[in-house]
Enzyme design. Structure first.
Site, short mmCIF file in Angstrom:
data_model
loop_
_atom_site.label_atom_id
_atom_site.label_comp_id
_atom_site.label_asym_id
_atom_site.label_seq_id
_atom_site.Cartn_x
_atom_site.Cartn_y
_atom_site.Cartn_z
N ASN A 9 0.71 -1.32 -0.03
CA ASN A 9 -0.05 0.01 0.00
C ASN A 9 0.90 1.32 0.18
O ASN A 9 1.40 1.64 0.97
CB ASN A 9 -0.93 0.06 1.16
CG ASN A 9 -1.66 1.11 1.38
OD1 ASN A 9 -1.78 2.09 0.57
ND2 ASN A 9 -2.42 1.44 2.68
N LYS A 11 -0.06 4.16 -0.36
CA LYS A 11 -0.49 5.48 0.32
C LYS A 11 -0.45 6.85 -0.69
O LYS A 11 -0.52 6.40 -1.84
CB LYS A 11 -0.09 5.68 1.68
CG LYS A 11 -0.01 4.42 2.60
CD LYS A 11 0.05 4.72 4.08
CE LYS A 11 0.14 3.46 4.73
NZ LYS A 11 -0.08 3.47 6.13
N HIS A 96 -9.59 1.13 4.92
CA HIS A 96 -8.45 1.33 5.46
C HIS A 96 -8.47 2.39 6.99
O HIS A 96 -9.08 3.33 6.55
CB HIS A 96 -7.21 2.20 4.57
CG HIS A 96 -5.80 2.00 5.20
ND1 HIS A 96 -5.47 2.91 5.90
CD2 HIS A 96 -4.65 1.11 5.00
CE1 HIS A 96 -4.13 2.71 6.41
NE2 HIS A 96 -3.97 1.52 5.72
N GLU A 98 -6.75 4.85 7.81
CA GLU A 98 -6.60 6.18 7.49
C GLU A 98 -7.77 6.79 6.65
O GLU A 98 -8.34 8.07 6.90
CB GLU A 98 -5.48 6.49 6.48
CG GLU A 98 -4.26 6.37 7.34
CD GLU A 98 -3.02 5.76 6.60
OE1 GLU A 98 -2.80 5.48 5.37
OE2 GLU A 98 -2.32 5.02 7.52
N GLU A 168 -5.44 -4.71 11.10
CA GLU A 168 -4.26 -3.55 11.19
C GLU A 168 -4.54 -2.63 12.55
O GLU A 168 -5.39 -1.73 12.56
CB GLU A 168 -4.40 -2.52 10.13
CG GLU A 168 -4.18 -3.20 8.37
CD GLU A 168 -3.54 -2.46 7.67
OE1 GLU A 168 -2.48 -2.59 7.00
OE2 GLU A 168 -4.21 -1.29 7.43
N GLY A 174 2.57 2.73 10.57
CA GLY A 174 3.37 3.64 10.28
C GLY A 174 4.06 4.25 11.58
O GLY A 174 4.77 5.38 11.69
N SER A 214 3.76 -1.84 10.30
CA SER A 214 4.86 -1.61 10.62
C SER A 214 5.57 -3.01 10.18
O SER A 214 6.38 -3.37 11.00
CB SER A 214 5.34 -1.45 11.96
OG SER A 214 5.13 0.30 12.12
P1 PGA Z 1 2.79 0.41 7.40
O1 PGA Z 1 1.25 0.73 6.77
O2 PGA Z 1 3.40 -0.71 7.18
O3 PGA Z 1 3.69 1.63 7.22
O4 PGA Z 1 2.78 0.47 8.98
C1 PGA Z 1 0.43 -0.37 6.83
C2 PGA Z 1 -0.82 -0.09 6.27
O5 PGA Z 1 -1.48 1.02 6.65
O6 PGA Z 1 -1.57 -0.82 5.49
#
Ligand code: PGA
Length: 256
Positions: A9, A11, A96, A98, A168, A174, A214
């Site tokens: 992803n 983003k 997601h 976000e 998640e 992140g 992460s």
């Molecule tokens: P990240 O993001 O690996 O940077 O923590 C994962 C995600 O949001 O799908």
């Protein structure tokens, strides 16, 4: 039994055709022998077309980061699932964290999008997960169960079987903080129990549940080795070909 799936992803990164293509040209030769793991790259909308062109005749599939639940009309700024299909997208990420936190997407909205995607034969990666304070107050399972029942509301077994769930934990996205393999597996087991309870054992055995938050080359293998973890949704580590390749390799090595 379940084929692991790794989603990269991106983003709101690598959204120009040249940035996307530069990364993909490094990734394609690295992963070309890997057939036991599904690989899905999920770039921003502005790089979808060039990404799809670039990965033609490779083992890499392409997904979109979002879609709307209507097919066309006066919805300024939204993207129709029909456009995604026509372009050659095989997957779409829905719900997601976000999208849920920053853009206030609700379980109900994600459910509408999910039903539309399923009706058009678009594969989905649907995200669920708890906030830190929900975990710290011992409410993780309650939150997951609530998201589960409302996000997957009114799906039948056949539809549910086609969904990829991404667990998640929001506090791990992140932040560099990963859930321990044991913490992740505990919730994956719980989600599989919800699948058995709300659908049936066959569906529960089929549905792939990815971990996200992460994931890095150094922690991927320990996470993917867990019985109920079927790959991962990778943000930061998916932006560089080398680190994404190492995560994909870890998924291949951990096949149960
Ligand atoms: P990240 O993001 O690996 O940077 O923590 C994962 C995600 O949001 O799908």
């Amino acid at each position: 039994m379940r084929k692991p799936i790794i989603g990269g992803n991106w983003k709101m990164n690598k959204g120009t055709p040249s940035e996307a293509t530069e990364m993909l040209k490094k990734l394609i030769p690295l992963v070309k022998e890997i057939n036991s793991v599904d690989i899905v790259i999920v770039p921003p909308f502005t790089a979808l077309y060039s990404t799809i062109e670039c990965v033609q005749n490779t083992n890499i599939m392409v997904g979109a980061q979002n879609m709307y639940f209507e097919e066309k009309g006066a919805f300024t700024g939204e993207t129709s699932p029909l456009f995604l299909k026509e372009l050659g997208c095989k997957f779409v990420i829905l719900g997601h964290s976000e999208r849920r936190d920053i853009f206030k997407e609700t379980n109900e909205l994600v459910n509408k999008k999910l039903k539309k995607a399923l009706s058009l034969g678009l594969n989905t990666i649907v995200c669920i997960g708890e906030h830190l304070e929900e975990r710290e107050t011992g409410r993780t399972k309650e939150i997951i169960e609530n998201q589960f029942s409302n996000t997957f509301k009114d799906l039948n077994n056949e539809e549910m079987s086609k969904v990829v769930i991404a667990y998640e934990p929001i506090w791990a996205i992140g932040t560099g903080k990963t859930a321990t393999p044991e913490q992740a597996e505990e919730i994956h087991v719980f989600i599989r129990e919800l699948l058995t309870k709300n659908y049936n054992k066959k569906t529960a055995d089929i549905v792939r549940i990815q971990y996200g938050g992460s994931i890095k080359p150094k922690n991927a293998e320990d996470i993917f080795k867990k019985e109920n973890i079927d790959g991962g949704l990778v943000g930061g580590a998916s932006l560089q070909a080398d680190s994404l390749y190492e995560v994909i390799k870890a998924a291949e090595t951990s096949i149960k």
